[in-house]
Motif scaffolding. Structure first.
Motif, PDB file in Angstrom:
ATOM      1  N   THR B 219      -7.095   0.844   9.045  1.00 32.36           N
ATOM      2  CA  THR B 219      -7.759   0.189   7.928  1.00 32.36           C
ATOM      3  C   THR B 219      -9.047  -0.435   8.440  1.00 32.36           C
ATOM      4  OG1 THR B 219      -5.618  -0.307   6.926  1.00 32.36           O
ATOM      5  CG2 THR B 219      -7.500  -1.548   6.105  1.00 32.36           C
ATOM      6  N   ARG B 223     -17.264  -6.898   4.371  1.00 36.85           N
ATOM      7  CA  ARG B 223     -17.604  -7.651   3.161  1.00 36.85           C
ATOM      8  C   ARG B 223     -19.083  -7.482   2.855  1.00 36.85           C
ATOM      9  NH1 ARG B 223     -15.285 -12.161  -0.136  1.00 36.85           N
ATOM     10  NH2 ARG B 223     -17.020 -13.445  -0.833  1.00 36.85           N
ATOM     11  N   GLU B 246      -8.502   3.855   5.612  1.00 31.63           N
ATOM     12  CA  GLU B 246      -8.891   3.279   4.333  1.00 31.63           C
ATOM     13  C   GLU B 246      -9.770   2.078   4.560  1.00 31.63           C
ATOM     14  OE1 GLU B 246      -5.673   3.072   1.103  1.00 31.63           O
ATOM     15  OE2 GLU B 246      -4.682   2.750   3.020  1.00 31.63           O
ATOM     16  N   TYR B 248     -11.155  -1.622   2.949  1.00 30.93           N
ATOM     17  CA  TYR B 248     -10.928  -2.682   1.972  1.00 30.93           C
ATOM     18  C   TYR B 248     -11.896  -3.817   2.243  1.00 30.93           C
ATOM     19  CZ  TYR B 248      -6.718  -0.658   0.066  1.00 30.93           C
ATOM     20  OH  TYR B 248      -5.848   0.176  -0.565  1.00 30.93           O
ATOM     21  N   PRO B 251     -10.948  -9.676   0.525  1.00 35.43           N
ATOM     22  CA  PRO B 251     -10.207 -10.174  -0.642  1.00 35.43           C
ATOM     23  C   PRO B 251      -9.310  -9.104  -1.267  1.00 35.43           C
ATOM     24  CG  PRO B 251     -12.526 -10.770  -0.822  1.00 35.43           C
ATOM     25  CD  PRO B 251     -12.400  -9.844   0.346  1.00 35.43           C
ATOM     26  N   ASP B 252      -9.814  -7.870  -1.375  1.00 34.84           N
ATOM     27  CA  ASP B 252      -8.980  -6.829  -1.971  1.00 34.84           C
ATOM     28  C   ASP B 252      -7.774  -6.541  -1.082  1.00 34.84           C
ATOM     29  OD1 ASP B 252     -10.313  -6.442  -4.373  1.00 34.84           O
ATOM     30  OD2 ASP B 252     -11.697  -4.979  -3.528  1.00 34.84           O
ATOM     31  N   LEU B 253      -7.951  -6.625   0.236  1.00 38.05           N
ATOM     32  CA  LEU B 253      -6.830  -6.403   1.152  1.00 38.05           C
ATOM     33  C   LEU B 253      -5.775  -7.495   0.959  1.00 38.05           C
ATOM     34  CD1 LEU B 253      -5.982  -4.460   3.484  1.00 38.05           C
ATOM     35  CD2 LEU B 253      -6.838  -6.168   5.054  1.00 38.05           C
ATOM     36  N   LEU B 254      -6.231  -8.738   0.775  1.00 33.09           N
ATOM     37  CA  LEU B 254      -5.299  -9.850   0.577  1.00 33.09           C
ATOM     38  C   LEU B 254      -4.614  -9.777  -0.785  1.00 33.09           C
ATOM     39  CD1 LEU B 254      -7.386 -12.780   2.101  1.00 33.09           C
ATOM     40  CD2 LEU B 254      -5.322 -11.740   3.051  1.00 33.09           C
ATOM     41  N   PRO B 257      -2.736  -4.794  -0.897  1.00 34.97           N
ATOM     42  CA  PRO B 257      -2.518  -3.660   0.010  1.00 34.97           C
ATOM     43  C   PRO B 257      -2.149  -4.063   1.427  1.00 34.97           C
ATOM     44  CG  PRO B 257      -4.515  -3.345  -1.270  1.00 34.97           C
ATOM     45  CD  PRO B 257      -4.054  -4.758  -1.501  1.00 34.97           C
ATOM     46  N   VAL B 258      -2.438  -5.321   1.820  1.00 30.97           N
ATOM     47  CA  VAL B 258      -2.100  -5.780   3.163  1.00 30.97           C
ATOM     48  C   VAL B 258      -0.609  -5.567   3.439  1.00 30.97           C
ATOM     49  CG1 VAL B 258      -1.594  -8.207   2.602  1.00 30.97           C
ATOM     50  CG2 VAL B 258      -2.589  -7.639   4.808  1.00 30.97           C
TER      51      VAL B 258
END
Lengths: 358, 358
Positions: B219, B223, B246, B248, B251-254, B257-258
């Motif tokens: 991953t 940012r 991938e 991320y 914020p989107d990972l948190l 998807p994390v």
């Protein structure tokens, strides 16, 4: 209650939430239609040339649904915000924009920040949220309250479908007979697809061979509003079943990432009737030739597609409705795969109900 | 030529292309600056309230870079097009918009279609392409020619960096001293980071344990403009090394998807100086606590971040420049991982130079 429980143990809260969705879709949250009409009026003001939607996670997938639905049905130029750009004193200029925030909790400071920037620049704002007392609701000109009650499992299910319904309801104010008729059919259709998903996704778990390292790879493909469905399916499977699931539009998948899908991986295709059969069958045939296990959700002519497993929906659905009622297949796949891995599907690790990203 | 070749065999065309990039960045493709000035003038016209960028694949990552750079530096409201919306007779209305198409080949019909819709609606258009005789160039009001010559390996490298440079060059017309000084330093800095990447990414291959099924998961996190860098790194690794990579934003990972990143997987963090140390260290600490192997590209205070492997860049770089010169780490990681897997890095399977998606 529809269909059998996936095991002998009491059903998870997640399963109960998934089953409950069609009931919430029946509940007319905005009886007089005042909030959706008011939202439509703001977004269709003559000085509004484009719409920016701010959202994260599942709500971002609802934003993508809005981008395609509003773009197709109303020719509204709709795009997704990059929220981090709005955390400074000099955010992008919003002349001509209306800003929509979608957040079930209404708490995320970065989403609230995008609406604050719009307010500072005297631009119209709409909040779509499950909490009408949240900071997001407080800052918005118009609040569309999802009003589906608290979500008992951590992963968003009914708040996602309620957000999609709100997006369609706002568009339907313009008077489209297709959208209004579709909204009327939605609860019954959704109930059918929830049942179908609960009864038939067990084979998907088998196709996703969890004992094979490649079985941890699951790709979901959709187009247009179905890209939103695919993204939400991948997010649920990732959150709940902790598999490496990803969503791609078919063109983006062909532009490179398809290379990483080798034999033994699984692909779920949301074969929306918005595209002709060859659009989907060329993709499916190429994947099958590569040894990929293909499941497809189809209707009408797309039912002739070659795949390892087909889920067939009624054949008279417009693409936006097909893509909407295909949502339970992703939710149930996540539930089944999570249970098959022995995970706590109600409280997935690493997930919180409110993520305070700034 | 910088640094040793990764093996005793002659270097791949991909490696030669990666090494050649700083030379192309030195070549002033637009000596008089006429095309970039002309592009800037169209995009900053008083009747332009927002910019829509149409692109696919690596060019879509360059579009994301433009969204953040133009948003921050010029306050231009910039968003990515959903190209499939423009394939009908009734595409979204483009009042107030200017449309930019980015495509190295200039051939993709869906990208050309977005510019055609803008032309039909009498809106200004700009093409950024490596082929000034392509359909995309022919339809655009202004053509910024990348002029970096044909790419000898299938995966885009120098056309991507040249597209980023074009994005920065267009923004620099407004007169920012920071952007102009950065453009002047770019070739030398980029040459340094290419060398650093070629000399130090071998440990990344070891952290990405290819014998462990979880090692196939990589991953990349960034940012702002670094989100574009992360997306491009993931795409290269996926295309060339056929790993499940991938990108991320943090914020989107948190936001969910994390959960799928378990022990044994690897994360590469583009720890841009645009964010304070805790922003990155909180993420890195959480990942390390989960058993994830973390590599980070850092500078200045971010060098205190705890990770399994740190690549340290000069400490005086603004975020947009840091994120630009971090690009070779992803390219070289893709090269190394592809070679380690015994793959043909010049002609990755499933990849074509021109993808005619419609």
């Amino acid at each position: 209650v529809t269909g059998p429980s996936p095991s002998d143990s009491p059903p998870s809260m997640l399963e109960r939430e998934i089953r409950s969705q069609s009931r919430w879709l029946l509940t007319d949250i905005d009886g007089s239609g005042q909030a959706t009409r008011s939202a439509y009026r703001r977004l269709s003001r003559p000085d509004v040339t484009h719409i920016i939607v701010a959202a994260r996670g599942s709500s971002d997938n609802a934003a993508r649904y809005a981008q395609y639905l509003w773009g197709r049905a109303l020719r509204w130029s709709t795009h997704m915000a990059a929220p981090s750009l709005y955390s400074t004193q000099t955010p992008p200029r919003l002349s001509g924009a209306a800003v929509v925030g979608i957040s079930q909790s209404g708490q995320s400071p970065d989403i609230v920040g995008v609406l604050a920037a719009a307010r500072d620049q005297a631009r119209p704002t709409v909040a779509i949220t499950n909490d009408p007392t949240s900071p997001l609701a407080e800052i918005a000109d118009v609040v569309v309250d999802l009003a589906v009650g608290p979500e008992l499992s951590l992963a968003a299910t009914k708040t996602f479908t309620a957000s999609l319904r709100a997006v369609v309801a706002i568009a339907s104010v313009a008077g489209s007979r297709e959208l209004r008729a579709g909204l009327d059919r939605l609860p019954e259709l959704f109930d059918q697809t929830v049942s179908m998903a609960l009864e038939t996704t067990r084979p998907l778990v088998e196709l996703t061979n969890l004992d094979d390292p490649a079985g941890n790879l699951l790709t979901v493909v959709g187009r247009g509003t179905g890209h939103a469905t695919a993204a939400e399916a991948a997010l649920k499977i990732r959150e709940i079943a902790r598999l490496r699931a990803e969503a791609y539009s078919a063109p983006d998948l062909l532009h490179g990432p398809v290379a990483a899908n080798g034999a033994g991986s699984a692909v779920l295709i949301i074969a929306s009737p918005g595209q002709p059969l060859p659009y989907w069958s060329d993709l499916a045939d190429r994947l099958i030739a590569d040894g990929v296990r293909v499941t497809a959700i189809v209707s009408g002519p797309q039912s002739r597609l070659t795949a390892h497993l087909l889920h067939e929906l009624p054949d008279d659905l417009p693409a936006w409705l097909f893509d909407f009622v295909a949502v339970p297949f992703g939710q149930v796949a996540a539930l089944r795969l999570g249970l098959a891995k022995g995970l706590d599907v109600d409280r997935p690790r690493g997930l919180t109900k409110v993520t305070l990203t700034t």
